[in-house]
Design an enzyme around this catalytic site. Sequence first.
Site, mmCIF file in Angstrom:
data_model
loop_
_atom_site.group_PDB
_atom_site.id
_atom_site.type_symbol
_atom_site.label_atom_id
_atom_site.label_comp_id
_atom_site.label_asym_id
_atom_site.label_seq_id
_atom_site.Cartn_x
_atom_site.Cartn_y
_atom_site.Cartn_z
ATOM 1 N N ARG A 1 0.836 -1.211 0.000
ATOM 2 C CA ARG A 1 0.000 0.000 0.000
ATOM 3 C C ARG A 1 0.868 1.258 0.000
ATOM 4 O O ARG A 1 0.478 2.293 -0.524
ATOM 5 C CB ARG A 1 -0.975 0.012 1.178
ATOM 6 C CG ARG A 1 -0.339 -0.007 2.537
ATOM 7 C CD ARG A 1 -1.378 0.106 3.651
ATOM 8 N NE ARG A 1 -0.838 -0.309 4.929
ATOM 9 C CZ ARG A 1 -1.268 0.101 6.103
ATOM 10 N NH1 ARG A 1 -2.274 0.958 6.179
ATOM 11 N NH2 ARG A 1 -0.738 -0.345 7.218
ATOM 12 N N SER B 1 -5.494 5.160 5.817
ATOM 13 C CA SER B 1 -5.091 3.753 5.818
ATOM 14 C C SER B 1 -4.598 3.311 4.449
ATOM 15 O O SER B 1 -3.793 2.398 4.345
ATOM 16 C CB SER B 1 -6.283 2.871 6.190
ATOM 17 O OG SER B 1 -6.545 2.949 7.549
ATOM 18 N N GLU C 1 -19.203 4.408 -0.516
ATOM 19 C CA GLU C 1 -18.455 3.678 -1.537
ATOM 20 C C GLU C 1 -19.174 3.640 -2.871
ATOM 21 O O GLU C 1 -18.561 3.740 -3.939
ATOM 22 C CB GLU C 1 -18.182 2.238 -1.069
ATOM 23 C CG GLU C 1 -17.226 2.128 0.114
ATOM 24 C CD GLU C 1 -17.903 2.346 1.456
ATOM 25 O OE1 GLU C 1 -19.150 2.479 1.485
ATOM 26 O OE2 GLU C 1 -17.204 2.393 2.479
ATOM 27 N N PHE D 1 -14.542 -3.719 0.740
ATOM 28 C CA PHE D 1 -15.589 -2.762 0.347
ATOM 29 C C PHE D 1 -15.473 -2.400 -1.137
ATOM 30 O O PHE D 1 -16.478 -2.233 -1.827
ATOM 31 C CB PHE D 1 -15.493 -1.487 1.208
ATOM 32 C CG PHE D 1 -15.400 -1.763 2.682
ATOM 33 C CD1 PHE D 1 -16.324 -2.589 3.314
ATOM 34 C CD2 PHE D 1 -14.381 -1.215 3.453
ATOM 35 C CE1 PHE D 1 -16.228 -2.853 4.673
ATOM 36 C CE2 PHE D 1 -14.272 -1.473 4.816
ATOM 37 C CZ PHE D 1 -15.198 -2.300 5.428
ATOM 38 N N HIS E 1 -5.506 -3.502 2.103
ATOM 39 C CA HIS E 1 -6.078 -4.476 3.042
ATOM 40 C C HIS E 1 -6.693 -5.675 2.336
ATOM 41 O O HIS E 1 -7.725 -6.205 2.745
ATOM 42 C CB HIS E 1 -7.072 -3.797 3.984
ATOM 43 C CG HIS E 1 -6.418 -2.866 4.971
ATOM 44 N ND1 HIS E 1 -5.517 -1.908 4.585
ATOM 45 C CD2 HIS E 1 -6.533 -2.760 6.323
ATOM 46 C CE1 HIS E 1 -5.099 -1.242 5.652
ATOM 47 N NE2 HIS E 1 -5.681 -1.734 6.719
ATOM 48 N N ASP F 1 -8.781 -6.744 12.664
ATOM 49 C CA ASP F 1 -10.114 -6.165 12.446
ATOM 50 C C ASP F 1 -11.193 -7.244 12.347
ATOM 51 O O ASP F 1 -12.380 -6.953 12.456
ATOM 52 C CB ASP F 1 -10.137 -5.335 11.160
ATOM 53 C CG ASP F 1 -9.494 -3.961 11.354
ATOM 54 O OD1 ASP F 1 -9.500 -3.461 12.488
ATOM 55 O OD2 ASP F 1 -8.998 -3.414 10.362
#
Lengths: 311, 274
Positions: free
Chosen positions: A10, A37, A58, A83, A109, A117
Amino acid sequence: MEKGKMIATRDGFGDEIVEVGKENKDIYVVDVDIGKSCKTAKFMKALPEQYVNVGIAEQNGAALSAGLATTGKIPFVVTYAVFGSLRMCEMIRQEMCYTNLNVKIACSHGGVTPANDGASHQAIEDLGVLRTIPNITVIQPADYVSARKLVRAAAETYGPMYLRFTRDAVPVIYDEDQEFTIGKAVRLRDGKDVAIIAIGDTVRLALDAARELESKGISARVLDMHTLKPLDNEAVDACINDIGKIITVEDHNIINGLGSAVCERTAEAGKGKVVRIGIQDCFGQSAPYERLLAVNGITVENIVEKAMKGF
Amino acid sequence: MNEKVSMLKEKAKELRKTALTMIFEAQSGHPGGSLSSADIVTALYFSEMHVDPKNPQWPDRDRFVLSKGHVCPIQYAALGSLGFFPEEVLHTLRQEGSMLQGHPSMLKCPGIDISTGSLGQGASCAVGMALAGKRDHKDYRVFTLLGDGEMDEGIVWEAMMSANRYRLDNFVMIVDNNGLQLDGPCDQIMPHIDLSAKAAAFGFEVYDIDGHDMQQILDAFDKIRAAKNGKPKFINAKTVKGKGVDFMENQVSWHGTAPNAEQYADAIAQIDRS
């Protein structure tokens, strides 16, 4: 970036998107209030005129990006993989892929990396769901260097694309001058006894397994299949024809991800055998990342064992 | 009545007949909403919007997103009349290989600014187009037409929040408020209570009009054109589903049903007489 350094893919996205954004004013980042993030904070600061944040929405982020793309913008809409693939799925299908617009869905992620999480945040279906949609390209880089190169390639290549990055630091495995072509796997090692085809963070596991196998007298070919779709059929065919024994490794459900894609090709070839390593069609839980990999057998030890006894 | 209004009323009759002919020939399509939105679509394409049939991708054109994509026969009728494609194409609705898909496809049909069909999403795409126009300092505007039933979709309200956030006064959302959705009256299926008050609360400048009164439609567009005030625009257009054909008016059953030959002849005759 020197080889062996630990840094997340990332970060590769976050660093490279600023560079391509500075060079091309049509590059946009569309955030959905999860930019910190996903490493878009630098872009937001450096290029505010090319930055949009739609809040925790989203669906709007995805469809709005498609609207931007109709005017020639190249939006990267950014969120977590779970998502970005599922909450945005229908907008990706209707407004990016059916329209064949130049939108990139760039997600951090991926896989079980959002480990603590819990299952709600772990993306184990994304690659499979999205590769089913016509026109889309599906990419997951294996390290920081390839992440940067593939982000640049995505920005410079027309069409809807899903880019999957991950949370956790992984070792840099590529030299800075390594070249990447979307749709062409990288052969990291050659071997004659078994082929290990991996994607994303698991490429490092495949390399470690190949080294261990070498010490046991087994020679393994290792492919970094950074582009899941379009699959590098030529590279898979070469594994089928040259070796015939293939292990696939992915941080994704064993259904419909890399293992399935390789099996489709192998079944049609009518020869060769595939052993799939991945998430065992089950939801995860809050736990350390390495534990979640271990309970699903996504480990160097399991790759070695399958190479020795799985065929 | 001035000359422009009477010209537009005649054009609306022509488009209504074309849309019904397309649906009759295809024996498939959505007449109710095509008729309720006919006057608005006519005013947009034949008065308000700057588009170029010879250059559909003209970068400075106004955009129109038919978020309620199922009423595309009325849009196809307008595009065909303007010359975006040969008029004979209008006889190919929903046929294999046709540019006139059952729901609009931007890759197949000239003049379609983005593909729609899945309700709500078009509004959000239209916000993206309007945002790009603002960032590029262009003067074009973006119009999107939704059904009142479509206001059930959550993404519409997400889109409205972002239009307010980015001060898109070049964004015009029009609701074809005919009071009916597929399964029945909106008030029974999912009440919207007061769409205009909701839109105002979302930061929109709101215009309540009769969506079949051409003068009112034009007046609203005149005011909106002048209002460069940072506020997105919302037209709540009260309409009648099936408007212009008595047996279709306010009938849920004509949402997605094609007329038979007798009904079709009757409908055309009624529009001619009006």
